[in-house]
Design an enzyme around this catalytic site. Structure first.
Site, PDB file in Angstrom:
ATOM      1  N   LEU A   1       0.339  -6.820  -0.637  1.00 55.10           N
ATOM      2  CA  LEU A   1      -1.109  -6.396  -0.557  1.00 55.10           C
ATOM      3  C   LEU A   1      -1.830  -6.427  -2.121  1.00 55.10           C
ATOM      4  CD1 LEU A   1      -3.058  -5.045   1.226  1.00 55.10           C
ATOM      5  CD2 LEU A   1      -2.498  -2.894   0.163  1.00 55.10           C
TER       6      LEU A   1
ATOM      7  N   GLU B   1       7.039  -5.745  -2.694  1.00 49.15           N
ATOM      8  CA  GLU B   1       6.346  -4.581  -3.340  1.00 49.15           C
ATOM      9  C   GLU B   1       7.122  -3.267  -2.387  1.00 49.15           C
ATOM     10  OE1 GLU B   1       2.240  -4.673  -1.459  1.00 49.15           O
ATOM     11  OE2 GLU B   1       3.079  -5.866   0.168  1.00 49.15           O
TER      12      GLU B   1
ATOM     13  N   TYR C   1      -7.177  -1.162   7.678  1.00 43.74           N
ATOM     14  CA  TYR C   1      -7.343   0.249   7.211  1.00 43.74           C
ATOM     15  C   TYR C   1      -7.537   0.152   5.811  1.00 43.74           C
ATOM     16  CZ  TYR C   1      -2.712   0.765   5.537  1.00 43.74           C
ATOM     17  OH  TYR C   1      -1.432   0.651   4.889  1.00 43.74           O
TER      18      TYR C   1
ATOM     19  N   LYS D   1      -4.888  -5.961   5.036  1.00 47.92           N
ATOM     20  CA  LYS D   1      -4.436  -4.603   5.158  1.00 47.92           C
ATOM     21  C   LYS D   1      -4.582  -4.207   6.526  1.00 47.92           C
ATOM     22  CE  LYS D   1      -4.620  -0.095   2.371  1.00 47.92           C
ATOM     23  NZ  LYS D   1      -3.025   0.072   2.556  1.00 47.92           N
TER      24      LYS D   1
HETATM   25  N1  PDD Z   1      -0.910   2.063   0.974  1.00 53.63           N
HETATM   26  N2  PDD Z   1       1.193  -2.684  -1.090  1.00 53.63           N
HETATM   27  C1  PDD Z   1       1.372  -1.845   0.104  1.00 53.63           C
HETATM   28  C2  PDD Z   1       2.232  -2.527   1.271  1.00 53.63           C
HETATM   29  C3  PDD Z   1       0.479  -0.709   0.701  1.00 53.63           C
HETATM   30  O1  PDD Z   1       0.363  -0.287   2.032  1.00 53.63           O
HETATM   31  C4  PDD Z   1      -0.483  -0.175  -0.277  1.00 53.63           C
HETATM   32  C5  PDD Z   1      -1.222   1.052  -0.171  1.00 53.63           C
HETATM   33  C6  PDD Z   1      -0.169  -0.827  -1.881  1.00 53.63           C
HETATM   34  C7  PDD Z   1      -1.168  -0.364  -2.779  1.00 53.63           C
HETATM   35  O2  PDD Z   1      -2.643  -0.417  -2.745  1.00 53.63           O
HETATM   36  P1  PDD Z   1      -3.814   0.594  -3.217  1.00 53.63           P
HETATM   37  O3  PDD Z   1      -3.586   0.484  -4.585  1.00 53.63           O
HETATM   38  O4  PDD Z   1      -4.875  -0.297  -2.858  1.00 53.63           O
HETATM   39  O5  PDD Z   1      -3.586   1.634  -2.685  1.00 53.63           O
HETATM   40  C8  PDD Z   1       0.511  -1.849  -1.717  1.00 53.63           C
HETATM   41  C9  PDD Z   1      -1.912   2.944   1.146  1.00 53.63           C
HETATM   42  C10 PDD Z   1      -1.891   3.814   0.070  1.00 53.63           C
HETATM   43  C11 PDD Z   1      -1.049   3.547   2.571  1.00 53.63           C
HETATM   44  O6  PDD Z   1      -0.636   2.732   3.425  1.00 53.63           O
HETATM   45  O7  PDD Z   1      -1.124   4.867   2.508  1.00 53.63           O
END
Ligand code: PDD
Length: 286
Positions: free
Chosen positions: A206, A182, A33, A150
């Site tokens: 991620l 994280e 996703y 992801k």
């Molecule tokens: N989550 N780490 C994890 C485990 C994440 O699920 C996310 C993003 C990030 C940040 O990635 P980005 O900057 O590309 O959004 C880091 C999204 C926002 C979610 O699951 O809603």
């Protein structure tokens, strides 16, 4: 008003949108996703999200059913049909519907399932939490070993978020071999003096699209960046902390496991980075 959502090439009212109970996304979490923010009706860092979607699909051997141009027009169509100004678009691509439950992958020509929907959040960039900052707790990182992909396997991050809520905190930072990996759905940072410290890229985290942009902008603004792991103790004695994600942008963190970080309010560098990031992203939104 009911949302118009996208399912396999069709735009439908949300109550008419269905997928098969045999879909690999549903029974196996065999799906990836992306979450893309929308500000003033425009898409934030679309290119970065499309590139990562491609990498996630490739890593799992799932074909990409749509071109970058198709995703872009579909996202724009969703924003327009739902008259969304600020919020997010959620996109999920699964390995498709084999017609039964089976651990073996279905034949490669099985069509992938593509679902996308909007989540309207008026005033997303003016989130009042950015003025006060988040508190986090630490919990063990019990996720699988390919967090750089992801996938929709979000049960443990959800459990960690619930542990945070039960502890009266806003989020959980995940710890493995003594170091923070994280947050539940964001990348984690501390600031010591003038140096921004965040874990290096590997399979353990991620590769945040917001992280990439924020680190690039920080370096352009002559800030020091150190990519290395850090402990919860180091975070508790840091001058500042923050997280980044597509939906939270740059969010200050002011407390970890009940201990105040720095002055217990959003720090100078986190606040500056949030401004620089939002400014740049609004300029380059499509
Ligand atoms: N989550 N780490 C994890 C485990 C994440 O699920 C996310 C993003 C990030 C940040 O990635 P980005 O900057 O590309 O959004 C880091 C999204 C926002 C979610 O699951 O809603």
């Amino acid at each position: 008003m009911s949302r118009i959502v996208f399912v396999n090439g069709e735009y439908l009212p949300e109550e008419d949108a269905t997928i098969s109970i045999f879909d690999r996304g549903f029974v196996m979490a065999d799906a990836v996703y992306e979450v893309v923010s929308v500000l003033d009706g425009k898409l934030i860092d679309m290119e970065g999200h499309q590139a990562r979607l491609g990498r996630s699909l490739e890593a799992l051997g799932i074909g990409n059913p749509m071109s970058d141009d198709d995703y872009l027009s579909m996202f724009r169509e969703l924003v327009s049909r739902n008259e969304m100004r600020d919020g997010m678009i959620y996109l999920q691509v699964t390995r498709g519907n084999p017609g039964d439950r089976d651990f073996t992958y279905p034949p490669a020509d099985t069509p992938q399932t593509v679902v996308a929907f909007t989540q309207s959040k008026p005033g997303l960039a003016e989130n009042p939490a950015a003025q006060t900052g988040w508190s986090v707790i630490t919990v063990p990182d019990q996720r699988w070993g390919r967090r750089d992909i992801k996938t929709t396997q979000l049960l443990y991050p959800s459990m960690a978020k619930m542990m945070a809520k039960e502890a009266g905190a806003d989020d959980a930072w995940l710890v493995e071999y003594g170091k923070i990996t994280e947050g539940t759905s964001n990348n984690a940072y501390i600031v010591k003096g003038d140096t921004i410290i965040t874990r290096e890229l590997s399979h353990d985290i991620l590769h945040g699209i917001t992280r990439a942009a924020v680190l690039r902008l920080a370096r352009e603004a002559q800030m020091n960046v150190e990519e290395r792991g850090f402990t919860a103790e180091e975070a508790a004695s840091a001058d500042e902390a923050f997280v980044t994600s597509a939906s939270a942008f740059v969010m200050p963190v002011v407390q970890i496991d009940g201990a105040q970080i720095g002055e217990g309010k959003p720090g100078r560098i986190a606040t500056r980075l949030r401004e620089i990031y939002l400014d740049e992203m609004r300029k380059t939104a499509v």
